[in-house]
Design a protein around this motif. Structure first.
Motif, mmCIF file in Angstrom:
data_model
loop_
_atom_site.group_PDB
_atom_site.id
_atom_site.type_symbol
_atom_site.label_atom_id
_atom_site.label_comp_id
_atom_site.label_asym_id
_atom_site.label_seq_id
_atom_site.Cartn_x
_atom_site.Cartn_y
_atom_site.Cartn_z
ATOM 1 N N UNK A 1 43.886 35.335 47.235
ATOM 2 C CA UNK A 1 43.501 35.617 45.849
ATOM 3 C C UNK A 1 43.639 37.093 45.489
ATOM 4 N N UNK A 2 43.819 37.947 46.513
ATOM 5 C CA UNK A 2 43.960 39.387 46.285
ATOM 6 C C UNK A 2 45.404 39.856 46.466
ATOM 7 N N UNK A 3 46.367 38.957 46.340
ATOM 8 C CA UNK A 3 47.773 39.318 46.533
ATOM 9 C C UNK A 3 48.155 40.459 45.593
ATOM 10 N N UNK A 4 48.942 41.392 46.104
ATOM 11 C CA UNK A 4 49.344 42.566 45.325
ATOM 12 C C UNK A 4 49.996 42.141 44.016
ATOM 13 N N UNK A 5 49.598 42.793 42.931
ATOM 14 C CA UNK A 5 50.197 42.535 41.627
ATOM 15 C C UNK A 5 50.135 43.807 40.781
ATOM 16 N N UNK A 6 50.720 43.748 39.605
ATOM 17 C CA UNK A 6 50.790 44.905 38.707
ATOM 18 C C UNK A 6 50.054 44.645 37.393
ATOM 19 N N UNK A 7 49.116 43.696 37.411
ATOM 20 C CA UNK A 7 48.501 43.274 36.147
ATOM 21 C C UNK A 7 47.624 44.347 35.501
ATOM 22 N N UNK A 8 47.249 45.357 36.281
ATOM 23 C CA UNK A 8 46.425 46.430 35.721
ATOM 24 C C UNK A 8 47.261 47.656 35.369
ATOM 25 N N UNK A 9 48.540 47.619 35.692
ATOM 26 C CA UNK A 9 49.410 48.757 35.397
ATOM 27 C C UNK A 9 49.645 48.852 33.887
ATOM 28 N N UNK A 10 49.931 50.029 33.439
ATOM 29 C CA UNK A 10 50.244 50.213 32.024
ATOM 30 C C UNK A 10 49.051 50.087 31.109
ATOM 31 N N UNK A 11 47.871 50.466 31.603
ATOM 32 C CA UNK A 11 46.686 50.425 30.746
ATOM 33 C C UNK A 11 46.863 51.299 29.506
ATOM 34 N N UNK A 12 46.358 50.827 28.401
ATOM 35 C CA UNK A 12 46.244 51.687 27.219
ATOM 36 C C UNK A 12 44.978 52.519 27.383
ATOM 37 N N UNK B 1 43.483 56.480 45.622
ATOM 38 C CA UNK B 1 43.242 55.716 44.398
ATOM 39 C C UNK B 1 44.055 54.428 44.416
ATOM 40 N N UNK B 2 43.434 53.336 43.961
ATOM 41 C CA UNK B 2 44.102 52.031 43.880
ATOM 42 C C UNK B 2 43.349 51.226 42.833
ATOM 43 N N UNK B 3 43.983 50.944 41.729
ATOM 44 C CA UNK B 3 43.312 50.197 40.678
ATOM 45 C C UNK B 3 43.139 48.734 41.040
ATOM 46 N N UNK B 4 41.910 48.226 40.935
ATOM 47 C CA UNK B 4 41.681 46.828 41.313
ATOM 48 C C UNK B 4 40.383 46.328 40.681
ATOM 49 N N UNK B 5 40.483 45.276 39.904
ATOM 50 C CA UNK B 5 39.310 44.586 39.369
ATOM 51 C C UNK B 5 39.543 43.089 39.526
ATOM 52 N N UNK B 6 38.450 42.340 39.634
ATOM 53 C CA UNK B 6 38.606 40.888 39.737
ATOM 54 C C UNK B 6 37.422 40.203 39.076
ATOM 55 N N UNK B 7 37.616 38.930 38.768
ATOM 56 C CA UNK B 7 36.553 38.112 38.190
ATOM 57 C C UNK B 7 36.331 36.890 39.069
ATOM 58 N N UNK B 8 35.069 36.444 39.139
ATOM 59 C CA UNK B 8 34.733 35.295 39.977
ATOM 60 C C UNK B 8 33.674 34.441 39.298
ATOM 61 N N UNK B 9 33.560 33.211 39.766
ATOM 62 C CA UNK B 9 32.539 32.305 39.261
ATOM 63 C C UNK B 9 31.247 32.492 40.065
ATOM 64 N N UNK C 1 29.932 30.390 41.806
ATOM 65 C CA UNK C 1 30.094 29.690 43.084
ATOM 66 C C UNK C 1 30.934 30.490 44.068
ATOM 67 N N UNK C 2 31.473 31.638 43.617
ATOM 68 C CA UNK C 2 32.234 32.490 44.525
ATOM 69 C C UNK C 2 33.723 32.227 44.540
ATOM 70 N N UNK C 3 34.280 31.673 43.451
ATOM 71 C CA UNK C 3 35.717 31.435 43.366
ATOM 72 C C UNK C 3 36.369 32.515 42.511
ATOM 73 N N UNK C 4 37.397 33.177 43.047
ATOM 74 C CA UNK C 4 38.108 34.218 42.306
ATOM 75 C C UNK C 4 38.954 33.563 41.223
ATOM 76 N N UNK C 5 38.785 34.000 39.964
ATOM 77 C CA UNK C 5 39.522 33.393 38.851
ATOM 78 C C UNK C 5 40.437 34.390 38.138
#
Length: 366
Positions: free
Chosen positions: A43-54, A314-322, A324-328
């Protein structure tokens, strides 16, 4: 001549060895076993979804550590100067709402619209809409609250907040970041969760034994509290009925929801659709994990120049979970262009990204 040179070099080396081994440092490191890091997989696989923040400019201010929308519909954020800024949700019409004379890290609003602030230097404060500041709590059981960190207000009016460390106060040890480094290097796990009851003005300990107690969020039923344990890469689910619970001892009142995260969990914020957001302020550091079972080497580390301390990049990383402990949701920016991502504030149309040191407030369209 050569003999004298060798004698001088020998003396210098002896002095250096004596300094590295014997010079006093403030920590008394405790040995612990750091789990093998999971890496950025699953669930923590590398991605770029936080890149390019306004970014919303905050002028000369930095460190929008916590963000929330007030009952007046305006956006509030705390910054490193001790100011709490207030603005429109798009960042316009910025003003200084108040300066507490300390450093507010987390805050929430009570039913009357008062801003309830966890001030790392001062304790638990209430700031009225007319900007009057009232001290609610700076001691518990006769002991000072040294590092108030995060707070959430329940529908009952009771306030639950973290005292990150009873060993290293932010005011006494050079600031919030400096004190956190000392506490996490020591690993004495003196962090705790406190409850303030405005009806009786009493403060009690809900749970203790946390390695740098940090973010807090209430369960939807308000019977449980989610807590970030930054120093050991964990998130707990703790029953509010707990009283002076030692989380190092097994108890049905405390459930380990996430263990062995790939970074240091910080703020917890309730999002939409029942989810909870957490910011991973720094990634794991292999050197820090290796030193977990080596108290002497951790002590020696503090005798080195600060540039040689094993501070993760530095490494940008945020996540959301339920609950019950499931990463969403998992958003990353490996470049760390927006540093020390401490959390997320989710509104109907935006994700605001909180940060300990950034010059500006990051956001993404939701």
């Amino acid at each position: 001549m050569m003999r004298k040179l060798f004698l001088v070099l020998g003396a210098l080396l002896a002095l250096l060895a004596a300094y590295l081994c014997l010079w006093p440092v403030p920590i008394e490191p405790v040995s612990w076993n750091a789990p093998v890091p999971p890496g950025y997989t699953g669930p923590y696989a590398v991605n770029q979804r936080l890149a390019g923040l306004r970014t919303i400019s905050l002028g000369q201010e930095s460190g929008p550590e916590h963000v929330a929308i007030g009952r007046d519909g305006r956006l509030y954020t705390t910054v490193a100067s001790g100011n709490i800024l207030r603005m429109a949700p798009d960042g316009s019409a910025q003003e200084v709402f108040v300066n507490t004379g300390g450093r507010v890290l987390g805050f929430d609003f009570d039913a009357a619209g008062n801003l309830i602030a966890a001030d790392a230097y001062r304790g638990l404060l209430s700031i009225a809409p007319d900007r009057k500041i009232t001290m609610l709590a700076d001691r518990v059981n006769g002991e000072p609250i040294r590092y108030a960190d995060a707070v959430v207000v329940a529908r009952s009016g009771r306030m639950y907040f973290s005292d990150a460390s009873t060993r290293f106060g932010a005011r006494e040890w050079g600031g919030t970041f400096e004190a956190s480094v000392l506490d996490i290097l020591e690993q004495s796990a003196t962090g705790r969760i406190l409850e303030y009851d405005p009806a009786t003005r009493a403060v009690r300990v809900v749970a203790r034994g946390l390695s740098f107690a940090n973010g807090v969020a209430l369960g939807q039923d308000e019977q449980t509290l989610f807590v970030s344990e930054t120093g050991r890469y964990r998130i707990w689910k703790i029953a509010l009925e707990a009283r002076d619970l030692d989380i190092t001892q097994a108890s049905p009142l405390a459930q380990l929801l996430f263990d062995n995260l790939p970074g240091y969990p910080d703020n917890l914020m309730r999002g939409r659709d029942g989810k909870i957001w957490v910011g991973l302020v720094k990634p794991r550091n292999a050197t820090v994990d290796r030193l977990a079972s080596q108290p002497f080497m951790r002590r020696l580390t503090l005798r080195l120049p600060r540039a040689m301390w094993p501070i993760p990049p530095a490494y940008g990383h945020v996540m959301a979970f339920t609950e019950a402990g499931r990463v969403v949701a998992d958003l990353q920016d490996p470049s760390g262009a927006y540093p020390e991502t401490t959390g997320v504030t989710e509104t109907a149309d935006r994700l605001y990204i909180q940060s300990l040191h950034a010059h500006g407030l990051g956001w993404l369209p939701r």
